[in-house]
Design a protein around this motif. Structure first.
Motif, PDB file in Angstrom:
ATOM      1  N   ASN A   1      -1.998 -12.319   7.246  1.00  0.00           N
ATOM      2  CA  ASN A   1      -0.883 -11.883   8.077  1.00  0.00           C
ATOM      3  C   ASN A   1      -0.935 -10.354   8.203  1.00  0.00           C
ATOM      4  O   ASN A   1      -0.676  -9.628   7.250  1.00  0.00           O
ATOM      5  CB  ASN A   1       0.427 -12.345   7.420  1.00  0.00           C
ATOM      6  N   LYS A   2      -1.291  -9.912   9.430  1.00  0.00           N
ATOM      7  CA  LYS A   2      -1.523  -8.467   9.602  1.00  0.00           C
ATOM      8  C   LYS A   2      -0.246  -7.644   9.441  1.00  0.00           C
ATOM      9  O   LYS A   2      -0.271  -6.521   8.944  1.00  0.00           O
ATOM     10  CB  LYS A   2      -2.140  -8.205  10.978  1.00  0.00           C
ATOM     11  N   LEU A   3       0.872  -8.232   9.861  1.00  0.00           N
ATOM     12  CA  LEU A   3       2.129  -7.474   9.759  1.00  0.00           C
ATOM     13  C   LEU A   3       2.469  -7.180   8.296  1.00  0.00           C
ATOM     14  O   LEU A   3       2.919  -6.083   7.951  1.00  0.00           O
ATOM     15  CB  LEU A   3       3.269  -8.250  10.422  1.00  0.00           C
ATOM     16  N   LEU A   4       2.228  -8.172   7.446  1.00  0.00           N
ATOM     17  CA  LEU A   4       2.498  -7.954   6.011  1.00  0.00           C
ATOM     18  C   LEU A   4       1.588  -6.865   5.460  1.00  0.00           C
ATOM     19  O   LEU A   4       2.003  -6.055   4.624  1.00  0.00           O
ATOM     20  CB  LEU A   4       2.254  -9.248   5.236  1.00  0.00           C
ATOM     21  N   ILE A   5       0.355  -6.836   5.936  1.00  0.00           N
ATOM     22  CA  ILE A   5      -0.576  -5.807   5.454  1.00  0.00           C
ATOM     23  C   ILE A   5      -0.049  -4.424   5.859  1.00  0.00           C
ATOM     24  O   ILE A   5       0.020  -3.504   5.046  1.00  0.00           O
ATOM     25  CB  ILE A   5      -2.001  -6.016   6.027  1.00  0.00           C
ATOM     26  N   ILE A   6       0.387  -4.312   7.121  1.00  0.00           N
ATOM     27  CA  ILE A   6       0.869  -3.003   7.604  1.00  0.00           C
ATOM     28  C   ILE A   6       2.149  -2.601   6.865  1.00  0.00           C
ATOM     29  O   ILE A   6       2.252  -1.498   6.314  1.00  0.00           O
ATOM     30  CB  ILE A   6       1.129  -3.046   9.130  1.00  0.00           C
ATOM     31  N   ALA A   7       3.135  -3.527   6.839  1.00  0.00           N
ATOM     32  CA  ALA A   7       4.430  -3.185   6.228  1.00  0.00           C
ATOM     33  C   ALA A   7       4.253  -2.879   4.743  1.00  0.00           C
ATOM     34  O   ALA A   7       4.813  -1.910   4.217  1.00  0.00           O
ATOM     35  CB  ALA A   7       5.413  -4.333   6.423  1.00  0.00           C
ATOM     36  N   GLY A   8       3.424  -3.688   4.057  1.00  0.00           N
ATOM     37  CA  GLY A   8       3.204  -3.480   2.623  1.00  0.00           C
ATOM     38  C   GLY A   8       2.526  -2.143   2.359  1.00  0.00           C
ATOM     39  O   GLY A   8       2.889  -1.425   1.426  1.00  0.00           O
ATOM     40  N   THR A   9       1.565  -1.796   3.195  1.00  0.00           N
ATOM     41  CA  THR A   9       0.858  -0.529   2.993  1.00  0.00           C
ATOM     42  C   THR A   9       1.792   0.650   3.243  1.00  0.00           C
ATOM     43  O   THR A   9       1.774   1.636   2.498  1.00  0.00           O
ATOM     44  CB  THR A   9      -0.363  -0.436   3.933  1.00  0.00           C
ATOM     45  N   LEU A  10       2.634   0.529   4.272  1.00  0.00           N
ATOM     46  CA  LEU A  10       3.600   1.610   4.548  1.00  0.00           C
ATOM     47  C   LEU A  10       4.533   1.786   3.354  1.00  0.00           C
ATOM     48  O   LEU A  10       4.797   2.899   2.893  1.00  0.00           O
ATOM     49  CB  LEU A  10       4.441   1.273   5.783  1.00  0.00           C
ATOM     50  N   ASP A  11       5.007   0.656   2.846  1.00  0.00           N
ATOM     51  CA  ASP A  11       5.921   0.666   1.707  1.00  0.00           C
ATOM     52  C   ASP A  11       5.230   1.256   0.482  1.00  0.00           C
ATOM     53  O   ASP A  11       5.769   2.136  -0.204  1.00  0.00           O
ATOM     54  CB  ASP A  11       6.330  -0.799   1.433  1.00  0.00           C
ATOM     55  N   GLY A  12       3.999   0.803   0.243  1.00  0.00           N
ATOM     56  CA  GLY A  12       3.244   1.258  -0.919  1.00  0.00           C
ATOM     57  C   GLY A  12       2.979   2.755  -0.869  1.00  0.00           C
ATOM     58  O   GLY A  12       3.218   3.475  -1.839  1.00  0.00           O
ATOM     59  N   SER A  13       2.535   3.255   0.287  1.00  0.00           N
ATOM     60  CA  SER A  13       2.183   4.674   0.340  1.00  0.00           C
ATOM     61  C   SER A  13       3.430   5.549   0.362  1.00  0.00           C
ATOM     62  O   SER A  13       3.473   6.584  -0.305  1.00  0.00           O
ATOM     63  CB  SER A  13       1.281   4.971   1.535  1.00  0.00           C
ATOM     64  N   SER A  14       4.487   5.118   1.066  1.00  0.00           N
ATOM     65  CA  SER A  14       5.680   5.984   1.112  1.00  0.00           C
ATOM     66  C   SER A  14       6.350   6.043  -0.262  1.00  0.00           C
ATOM     67  O   SER A  14       6.816   7.109  -0.680  1.00  0.00           O
ATOM     68  CB  SER A  14       6.659   5.540   2.201  1.00  0.00           C
ATOM     69  N   GLY A  15       6.373   4.923  -0.987  1.00  0.00           N
ATOM     70  CA  GLY A  15       6.948   4.928  -2.340  1.00  0.00           C
ATOM     71  C   GLY A  15       6.173   5.864  -3.255  1.00  0.00           C
ATOM     72  O   GLY A  15       6.753   6.611  -4.042  1.00  0.00           O
ATOM     73  N   PHE A  16       4.854   5.851  -3.111  1.00  0.00           N
ATOM     74  CA  PHE A  16       4.010   6.691  -3.950  1.00  0.00           C
ATOM     75  C   PHE A  16       4.255   8.171  -3.632  1.00  0.00           C
ATOM     76  O   PHE A  16       4.425   8.997  -4.537  1.00  0.00           O
ATOM     77  CB  PHE A  16       2.542   6.321  -3.708  1.00  0.00           C
ATOM     78  N   ILE A  17       4.315   8.494  -2.339  1.00  0.00           N
ATOM     79  CA  ILE A  17       4.539   9.892  -1.941  1.00  0.00           C
ATOM     80  C   ILE A  17       5.908  10.357  -2.450  1.00  0.00           C
ATOM     81  O   ILE A  17       6.060  11.447  -2.994  1.00  0.00           O
ATOM     82  CB  ILE A  17       4.440  10.047  -0.398  1.00  0.00           C
ATOM     83  N   LEU A  18       6.918   9.480  -2.307  1.00  0.00           N
ATOM     84  CA  LEU A  18       8.263   9.838  -2.761  1.00  0.00           C
ATOM     85  C   LEU A  18       8.276  10.130  -4.263  1.00  0.00           C
ATOM     86  O   LEU A  18       8.885  11.105  -4.714  1.00  0.00           O
ATOM     87  CB  LEU A  18       9.236   8.699  -2.438  1.00  0.00           C
TER      88      LEU A  18
END
Ligand code: NAP
Length: 458
Positions: free
Chosen positions: A229-246
């Motif tokens: 599921n490509k949407l899950l890949i995109i949303a999960g990656t956005l979530d993962g990277s933004s949480g890390f940056i924060l």
């Protein structure tokens, strides 16, 4: 046909998530960012519901009512000051969902190869984030002891446990049909989540939550690979990277290193305020404060956690209105870790409709304090403590602060000389130019606004 529509929904949803993150990064566009993010999520859900072949509508209806029965009261009952722990709970539930989907996929299809790699990663991250987030919730809610719980060889034990869990994950990838390994693998991940968080003190929990957010996102991204599921890949990656940056931004703003937060078992700084409590301070009444503010040309307001506790943002708006009407230039200085969560002050000031262009980030306003007639500190403490600049023995030494002590007069609204989050005394209160305005932030501001109003009508 439905397949194309679903893909279109997913595409628009993915674009919405990206725009949402972009817009949420500035107060002026944050509301739009939230709305677009919600719209994206709605499209993602509707798109998924259109996939008749994979959807069981009865199950989803039950989950919808069950989830709403928990989520809606949670949103209404938990006060604004409890948002960090509420966020921890949301991560716990999100991660549990990802891990359970991973488990269901495993038992249903027993996948091989790369899909099994993704599924193992999803389950490992999901389960450890679930228990880790529950621990973070417990510490922030003070159900669990907030102090770091440490013992000998802790880091070695934790790393060994993680190593064992990864080894079981690898074994499952190589021999997926050996189903007996899956419960052991899951249990190791669950235990590791607990052990990862207990040595971290309550003080570092908000940073840890940002990191757990990142793990939950990565788990969802891995789930996207497992379910194709490509949407899950995109949303999960956005979530993962933004949480890390924060989490990195928060570490910097508190002058903590990342490894120190994770492995340092710090958390509780020592309290040194007893000895300082005897030192004299100058205090003032609402009338004094009103007349000083009234005769100022430029006032910089520094809000902090105490403003949030007192819910004084609306009174601050009234003060802003009456001072600007009288020609005073009023600005708001926002420290990146003022309050108890990132953006805490921005949210509250926006709620009180304080114009966005009057909110300044620390680096943009710090040089203005030298020209300010008054720095009005409302329930902020650590973020104004000059010890961070001057005292190399202080636990907050090196943390960037707002230069309120450079203003001509400093006025501090708080109830006592008690320390803030870091548990240390504040030199600012004993300075010649500082006036302490002792009282609840909302009550004191109400009196100041009344005094200024009275002087207009006099
Ligand atoms: P702070 O240092 O925690 O100080 C808040 C002050 O508010 C206290 O000294 C308290 O003094 C006062 N206060 C409490 N209730 C009040 C009321 N009803 N009316 C008036 N004053 C009241 O807050 P801060 O300056 O905002 O600094 C934030 C701290 O939290 C930093 O140490 C930061 O590192 C930490 N932190 C922030 C985040 C984040 O993401 N924002 C995350 C983790 C940690 P009295 O009791 O005397 O009233």
């Amino acid at each position: 046909m439905t397949g194309h529509i679903v893909q279109l929904f997913y595409l628009v949803a993915a674009a919405s998530f990206i725009l949402s993150l972009k817009w949420m990064s500035a107060p002026a566009t944050a509301r739009r960012g939230i709305l677009v993010g919600e719209l994206g999520m709605l499209l993602a859900i509707v798109g998924t519901l259109l996939r008749h072949e994979v959807v069981s509508y009865q199950g989803i209806l039950v989950a919808f009512f069950l989830g709403s029965a928990i989520g809606v009261p949670l949103a209404y009952l938990m006060p604004m000051t409890a948002v960090p722990q509420r966020t921890a709970l949301s991560h716990a539930f999100g991660a549990l969902a990802a891990a359970l989907i991973g488990a269901a996929e495993y038992y249903k299809h027993t996948p091989h190869g790369l899909v099994m790699v993704a599924l193992a990663a999803e389950t490992l991250l999901g389960f450890l984030t679930f228990t880790g987030s529950l621990m973070a919730f417990g510490k922030l809610q003070e159900i669990l002891p907030t102090r770091p719980i440490t013992y000998r060889h802790q880091n070695v034990l934790n790393l060994s446990l993680l190593g064992l869990a990864v080894a079981f994950g690898v074994a499952l990838v190589l021999r997926p049909e050996q189903t007996w390994m899956f419960p052991i693998f899951s249990a190791l991940a669950l235990i590791f989540g607990v052990l990862l968080i207990v040595p971290i003190g309550g003080a570092d929990m908000p940073t840890v939550i940002a990191l757990l957010n990142s793990y939950a996102g990565l788990s969802a991204a891995a789930m996207g690979f497992a379910l194709d599921n490509k949407l899950l890949i995109i949303a999960g990656t956005l979530d993962g990277s933004s949480g890390f940056i924060l989490s990195i931004i928060m570490c910097r703003a508190m002058n903590r290193s990342f490894t120190n937060v994770l492995f340092g078992a710090f958390g509780q700084a020592q309290t040194t305020h007893e000895q300082a409590a005897q030192r004299p301070v100058r205090s003032a009444t609402p009338e004094d404060a009103a007349s000083i503010l009234d005769s100022a040309r430029m006032v910089i307001v520094v809000p902090g956690y105490g403003m949030a506790v007192a819910q004084a943002q609306h009174k601050l708006r009234e003060l802003y209105d009456s001072l600007t009407k009288r020609g005073v230039d009023v600005r708001f200085a926002i420290h990146p870790v003022a309050g108890r969560m990132p953006g805490h002050m921005n949210v509250l000031l926006a709620e009180a409709d304080i114009p966005y262009d009057k909110l300044f980030e620390m680096d943009d306003i710090n040089s203005d304090f030298a020209q300010a007639d008054v720095a009005l500190v409302v329930g902020a403490n650590d973020v104004t403590n000059p010890a961070a600049r001057n005292d190399s023995s202080s636990p907050i030494y090196g943390m960037p602060i707002l230069n309120v002590d450079k203003a001509r007069t400093v006025m501090v609204i708080k109830r006592s000389l008690s320390p803030g989050f870091a548990g240390i005394d504040n030199e600012l209160y004993y300075m010649e130019k500082t006036l302490m305005l002792f009282g609840d932030a909302k009550g004191f501001l109400t009196s100041i606004v009344k005094e200024i109003g009275a002087s207009v009508h006099a």
